[in-house]
Design a protein around this motif. Structure first.
Motif, short mmCIF file in Angstrom:
data_model
loop_
_atom_site.label_atom_id
_atom_site.label_comp_id
_atom_site.label_asym_id
_atom_site.label_seq_id
_atom_site.Cartn_x
_atom_site.Cartn_y
_atom_site.Cartn_z
N GLU A 19 7.78 -26.12 -34.82
CA GLU A 19 8.83 -26.78 -35.06
C GLU A 19 8.14 -28.44 -34.43
N ALA A 20 8.22 -28.39 -33.60
CA ALA A 20 8.64 -28.72 -31.36
C ALA A 20 7.19 -30.40 -31.94
N LEU A 21 5.43 -29.53 -32.95
CA LEU A 21 4.87 -30.38 -33.07
C LEU A 21 5.69 -31.62 -34.25
N ASP A 22 6.87 -30.57 -34.64
CA ASP A 22 6.40 -30.91 -36.47
C ASP A 22 7.87 -32.59 -36.23
N THR A 23 9.15 -32.41 -35.22
CA THR A 23 9.76 -32.68 -34.99
C THR A 23 10.03 -33.44 -33.23
N ARG A 24 9.12 -33.46 -32.10
CA ARG A 24 8.92 -34.03 -31.43
C ARG A 24 8.55 -34.66 -31.31
N SER A 25 7.94 -35.75 -30.19
CA SER A 25 7.90 -36.40 -29.44
C SER A 25 7.45 -36.98 -28.38
N MET A 26 6.00 -37.47 -27.48
CA MET A 26 5.99 -37.92 -26.11
C MET A 26 4.99 -38.93 -26.41
N ASP A 27 5.63 -40.01 -25.73
CA ASP A 27 5.06 -41.56 -26.14
C ASP A 27 3.86 -41.83 -24.61
N HIS A 28 4.05 -40.68 -24.10
CA HIS A 28 3.00 -41.10 -22.80
C HIS A 28 2.49 -39.57 -22.03
N PRO A 29 1.19 -39.93 -21.84
CA PRO A 29 0.18 -39.12 -21.71
C PRO A 29 1.77 -38.28 -19.78
N PRO A 30 1.39 -37.54 -19.98
CA PRO A 30 2.64 -36.93 -18.77
C PRO A 30 1.61 -36.29 -17.93
N ALA A 31 2.56 -37.91 -16.15
CA ALA A 31 1.67 -37.56 -14.97
C ALA A 31 1.32 -36.11 -14.36
N LEU A 32 1.22 -35.47 -13.59
CA LEU A 32 1.00 -34.32 -13.28
C LEU A 32 2.51 -33.80 -12.48
N GLU A 33 3.09 -34.85 -11.81
CA GLU A 33 4.69 -34.07 -11.56
C GLU A 33 5.00 -33.70 -12.64
N GLU A 34 5.55 -34.36 -14.00
CA GLU A 34 6.25 -33.87 -15.19
C GLU A 34 5.75 -33.06 -15.46
N ILE A 35 4.21 -32.73 -15.33
CA ILE A 35 3.47 -31.37 -15.68
C ILE A 35 3.84 -30.49 -15.30
N VAL A 36 4.55 -30.31 -14.12
CA VAL A 36 5.06 -28.94 -13.26
C VAL A 36 6.38 -29.25 -13.08
N ASP A 37 6.98 -29.51 -13.53
CA ASP A 37 8.17 -29.61 -13.78
C ASP A 37 9.10 -29.17 -14.48
N ARG A 38 8.02 -29.22 -15.92
CA ARG A 38 8.06 -28.85 -17.44
C ARG A 38 7.60 -27.85 -17.08
N LEU A 39 6.27 -26.88 -16.73
CA LEU A 39 5.81 -26.25 -16.85
C LEU A 39 5.33 -25.58 -15.99
#
Length: 352
Positions: free
Chosen positions: A305-325
């Motif tokens: 569902e996420a791949l079909d309905t959501r997008s992200m227009d930039h490669p995430p920074a390392l801080e963003e990866i940590v924040d979310r995952l």
């Protein structure tokens, strides 16, 4: 390099079903865990999952259908340990070809009755031995073992071979020759589980160089699987993308971090976290995205569902990866060129 790139693009336009579907869809959802799902069906620790291809074919069909029904475009066969070295531990080394073939035959039936195009990927794991000169496994014998497994998968109807969880470049090269001898197109991933490197010391950049150097034995796509958590895997995917590779990148991360609870291993990645991971993996440059250990059909449904309905227009920074995952397991990706956050910086946000 230009000549090699033109050769690869020509292969891309050929008739392999995986590449045709990838070209049509842009991004493909792969499957989740094999072992985790089979343990939930009653497989006991220490048993060979591949034996269930003939002993419990109904359960293997259920495993495959779980991924397909959840929306996977690609699913792997139950043949990870179908090689003479691993099966020798169960006095079944002479059944390698048979067990690989049957795993693909069951998968072929599931794919052909799915009502849409679904790719059967023949899983091939490591031999479990260390290759010369450090260990005793010769290149020739390793090629023979991989060839036998690949030939069995091809005989059973696999669309493509899928090498996974490899640590040593010598073993990756031997598998490449084995697939070529069998006449089976293939893709191959390695596990970067040791402070951003494989157990044998390869970095993400090293892998790109190795794959580019395989010439006619090279895979159609390459990437990373398993390892530690989803955060670490995305950092590796960013490392691949930074090299500007011609081939599509595969991301197949674990559903969170394994934890030992009441005698069993559990993975703490929720379906919602894996949905975020899928969107971020695509933004990092991956085009074939799935889950590894701990990833169940419910995770896959959220990822679809996420791949079909959501997008992200930039490669995430390392801080963003940590924040979310969640936090990385080590301070760097193994190259010494970066320093990753040690812990979450704020409350986790959902990938848009």
């Amino acid at each position: 390099m230009r000549k090699q790139g033109l050769f690869f693009r020509a292969r891309l336009l050929m008739t392999n079903p995986l590449m045709k579907l990838l070209s049509a869809n842009g991004t493909l959802l792969a499957d989740g865990a094999t072992g985790t799902n089979l343990f939930n069906m009653g497989l006991m620790s220490g048993d060979a999952p591949e034996m269930w291809n003939t002993e419990e074919p109904g359960k293997i069909k259920t495993l495959y259908k779980g991924a397909v029904d959840a929306g996977s475009d690609v699913f792997l066969t139950n043949s990870f340990g179908a090689n003479a070295s691993r099966l020798k531990l169960h006095n079944a080394e002479k059944r390698t070809h048979e067990l690989a073939r049957v795993s693909a035959e069951i998968a072929r039936d599931v794919a052909d009755t799915a009502g849409r195009t679904v790719i059967v990927a023949g899983s091939v794991g490591p031999t479990g031995e260390i290759m010369e000169p450090v260990g005793t496994l010769s290149h020739a014998l390793a090629v023979e073992m991989f060839h036998e497994a690949a030939d069995g998968l091809k005989s059973g109807g696999a669309d493509v071979g899928w090498l996974e969880t490899i640590s040593a470049p010598e073993e990756y090269r031997a598998a490449a020759e084995g697939f070529t001898l069998a006449g089976l197109d293939w893709v191959g991933t390695m596990s970067f589980d040791t402070a951003g490197r494989t157990m044998m010391g390869l970095t993400s950049a090293d892998m790109v160089k190795m794959v580019d150097g395989l010439g006619d034995h090279a895979p159609l796509a390459f990437g990373a699987n398993c390892g530690t958590g989803a955060s670490d895997l995305l950092r590796t995917i960013l490392g691949f993308s930074a090299q500007g590779p011609e081939r599509p990148i595969i991301a197949k991360g674990n559903a969170g971090i394994p934890k030992y609870v009441e005698g069993h291993i559990h993975y703490d990645g929720t379906p919602e976290l894996m949905a975020d991971y899928a969107v971020m993996a695509r933004a990092c440059g991956a085009r074939i995205i799935g889950g590894c250990c701990g990833t169940m059909p419910e995770h896959l449904r959220h990822m679809r569902e996420a791949l079909d309905t959501r997008s992200m227009d930039h490669p995430p920074a390392l801080e963003e990866i940590v924040d979310r995952l969640g936090a990385f397991s080590s301070a760097s990706d193994g190259t010494g060129d970066d320093e990753a956050p040690a812990r979450r910086t704020s409350r986790r946000r959902r990938a848009s």
